[in-house]
Enzyme design. Structure first.
Site, PDB file in Angstrom:
ATOM      1  N   ASP A  87       0.721  -1.005  -0.035  1.00 14.69           N
ATOM      2  CA  ASP A  87      -0.287  -0.230  -0.078  1.00 14.69           C
ATOM      3  C   ASP A  87       0.605   1.456  -0.058  1.00 14.69           C
ATOM      4  O   ASP A  87       1.882   1.310   1.040  1.00 14.69           O
ATOM      5  CB  ASP A  87      -0.811  -0.040   1.223  1.00 14.69           C
ATOM      6  N   GLU A 139      -1.721   6.088  -8.676  1.00 17.27           N
ATOM      7  CA  GLU A 139      -2.753   6.881  -8.138  1.00 17.27           C
ATOM      8  C   GLU A 139      -2.762   8.408  -8.587  1.00 17.27           C
ATOM      9  O   GLU A 139      -1.557   8.510  -9.002  1.00 17.27           O
ATOM     10  CB  GLU A 139      -2.611   7.050  -6.656  1.00 17.27           C
ATOM     11  N   HIS A 216      -9.364   5.114  -2.031  1.00 14.55           N
ATOM     12  CA  HIS A 216      -8.488   5.185  -0.569  1.00 14.55           C
ATOM     13  C   HIS A 216      -9.276   6.037   0.377  1.00 14.55           C
ATOM     14  O   HIS A 216     -10.173   6.575   0.080  1.00 14.55           O
ATOM     15  CB  HIS A 216      -7.145   5.765  -0.595  1.00 14.55           C
ATOM     16  N   ALA A 218     -11.330   5.208   2.735  1.00 18.01           N
ATOM     17  CA  ALA A 218     -12.680   5.140   2.589  1.00 18.01           C
ATOM     18  C   ALA A 218     -13.354   4.385   4.021  1.00 18.01           C
ATOM     19  O   ALA A 218     -14.550   3.990   4.198  1.00 18.01           O
ATOM     20  CB  ALA A 218     -12.833   3.926   1.794  1.00 18.01           C
ATOM     21  N   ASP A 261      -8.292   1.285   6.629  1.00 14.38           N
ATOM     22  CA  ASP A 261      -7.325   0.816   7.638  1.00 14.38           C
ATOM     23  C   ASP A 261      -7.967   1.205   8.893  1.00 14.38           C
ATOM     24  O   ASP A 261      -7.952   0.613  10.044  1.00 14.38           O
ATOM     25  CB  ASP A 261      -6.005   1.708   7.233  1.00 14.38           C
TER      26      ASP A 261
HETATM   27  P1  13P Z   1      -8.612   4.967   6.056  1.00 13.66           P
HETATM   28  O1  13P Z   1      -7.653   5.549   6.895  1.00 13.66           O
HETATM   29  O2  13P Z   1      -9.990   5.946   5.698  1.00 13.66           O
HETATM   30  O3  13P Z   1      -8.839   3.772   6.480  1.00 13.66           O
HETATM   31  O4  13P Z   1      -7.971   4.672   4.604  1.00 13.66           O
HETATM   32  C1  13P Z   1      -7.144   3.603   4.422  1.00 13.66           C
HETATM   33  C2  13P Z   1      -6.280   3.719   3.267  1.00 13.66           C
HETATM   34  O5  13P Z   1      -6.641   4.264   2.225  1.00 13.66           O
HETATM   35  C3  13P Z   1      -5.077   2.835   3.222  1.00 13.66           C
HETATM   36  O6  13P Z   1      -4.325   2.797   1.835  1.00 13.66           O
HETATM   37  O1  G3H Z   2      -3.056   4.786   3.888  1.00 13.10           O
HETATM   38  C1  G3H Z   2      -2.432   4.543   4.614  1.00 13.10           C
HETATM   39  C2  G3H Z   2      -2.500   3.606   5.590  1.00 13.10           C
HETATM   40  O2  G3H Z   2      -3.448   3.970   6.593  1.00 13.10           O
HETATM   41  C3  G3H Z   2      -1.192   3.326   6.210  1.00 13.10           C
HETATM   42  O3  G3H Z   2      -0.822   3.841   7.272  1.00 13.10           O
HETATM   43  O4  G3H Z   2       1.780   4.094   7.031  1.00 13.10           O
HETATM   44  O5  G3H Z   2       0.450   4.504   9.413  1.00 13.10           O
HETATM   45  O6  G3H Z   2       0.586   2.097   8.171  1.00 13.10           O
HETATM   46  P1  G3H Z   2       0.668   3.665   7.939  1.00 13.10           P
HETATM   47 ZN    ZN Z   3      -4.584   4.719   1.379  1.00 11.59          ZN
END
Ligand code: 13P
Ligand code: G3H
Ligand code: ZN
Length: 315
Positions: A87, A139, A216, A218, A261
């Site tokens: 990701d 993206e 993303h 969401a 997430d």
């Molecule tokens: P959220 O913060 O809305 O859960 O988004 C997660 C995300 O886009 C991870 O790539």
């Molecule tokens: O879109 C991003 C995710 O929420 C990941 O966040 O780098 O803190 O794991 P992180």
């Molecule tokens: Zn994201």
């Protein structure tokens, strides 16, 4: 490392089925054994395909061999229809590294670069990834947020539909993340949030009817879970997410992957806070971590059934 050894699949077939039958593949982030188990249990119980998303910082936190050891331990088969996805990969090298250790899908996030640099970086990742039968997400437009160093941006720049068309024509990328008003993190309703731009989404869909689109940022930020965190000592004032009906509408309009997430983070934290606060004598981590795992699992099941519409879609 060949991802087939782990029973993983890339995203090609999952996205074509999702587009054909108007549902979205859930992409849930994880960062430890508990969140991995929770997501897989939710997918298995609902017979849903799923994307296991790992950010660069989560990969750093778990370590390559610990992560891939856990994936091996999950004993997946291709019938489970599970992809392991990087990701927000910030560089070509980060994507190559993920492919080398066994990821089946990667995102190159060059959305903050200019258009031609974004095209060029995407082409370089695709060149390497496709040799290994790994699928690639890019993206276009900037999804605002504060929690991810790689994606942090003060305002949301909606994706320009003509740029999206040109981008896909030049790169032939496997899926495209677009900015239509979602944003990362638990505080999505700051003053600039004005709801999702379905007009922009619909223009993109008209121009790119075959390209799997990705949302993303969401998370719904379930208020009952925020309430538990606040009741048991946490502070999440003004936490607010994307309304469920907006995500459902986007899914009905051809969005093939929805990233979540923050909701899992909140469910996990709510489980731990509540269990420790109501059981002051508890000190065995397995006891409170299993409650937290179950709360993440229940939240994923709820998202799969009510938002993604991906339950019972396994062949
Ligand atoms: P959220 O913060 O809305 O859960 O988004 C997660 C995300 O886009 C991870 O790539
Ligand atoms: O879109 C991003 C995710 O929420 C990941 O966040 O780098 O803190 O794991 P992180
Ligand atoms: Zn994201």
């Amino acid at each position: 490392m060949d991802y087939n050894k782990f029973g993983l699949v890339n995203t090609t077939e999952m996205f074509s089925d999702a587009i054909a039958h108007k549902y979205a593949i859930p992409a849930f982030n994880f960062y430890n054994m508990e969140t991995l188990n929770a997501i897989l249990a939710a997918a298995r119980e609902t017979h849903s395909p799923v994307i296991l998303a790992v950010s660069e910082s989560a990969l750093h936190y778990m370590g390559d061999s610990m992560l891939m050891g856990m994936i091996m331990g999950a004993k997946l088969t291709t019938r489970d229809c599970v992809a392991l996805h990087l990701d927000h990969g910030a560089s070509v090298d980060a994507c190559k590294h993920a492919i080398d250790i066994g990821f089946s899908s990667v995102m190159i996030d060059a959305s903050q670069k200019n258009f031609s640099e974004n095209v060029e970086l995407t082409q370089r990742v695709i060149e390497y990834a496709h040799k290994h039968n790994v699928t690639v997400e890019s993206e276009l437009g900037v999804i605002a947020g504060t929690e991810d160093e790689n994606t942090s941006s003060k305002k949301s720049l909606y994706t320009n539909p003509n740029d999206a068309y040109e981008f896909v024509k030049r790169t032939n990328v496997d899926s495209l993340a677009i900015a239509i008003g979602t944003n990362h993190g638990a505080y999505k309703c700051k003053s600039e949030f004005k709801g999702l731009r379905f007009d922009v989404l619909s223009e993109i869909v008209n121009l790119l009817p075959k390209t799997p689109l990705v949302l993303h940022g969401a998370s719904r930020i379930p208020q009952h879970l925020v309430g538990i965190i606040e009741k048991f000592g946490g502070k999440m004032e003004n936490a607010c997410g994307i309304p469920m009906d907006d995500i459902r509408q986007a899914v009905s309009m051809h969005v093939a992957k929805v990233n979540v997430d923050s909701d899992s983070r909140i469910a996990f934290t709510a489980g731990i806070r509540k269990t420790l606060a109501t059981n002051p004598k508890m000190f065995n981590p397995r006891d409170y971590l299993s409650v937290a795992t179950d709360m993440v699992k229940q939240n994923c099941i709820d998202e799969i059934k009510t938002v993604m519409n991906s339950a019972n879609k396994l062949k």
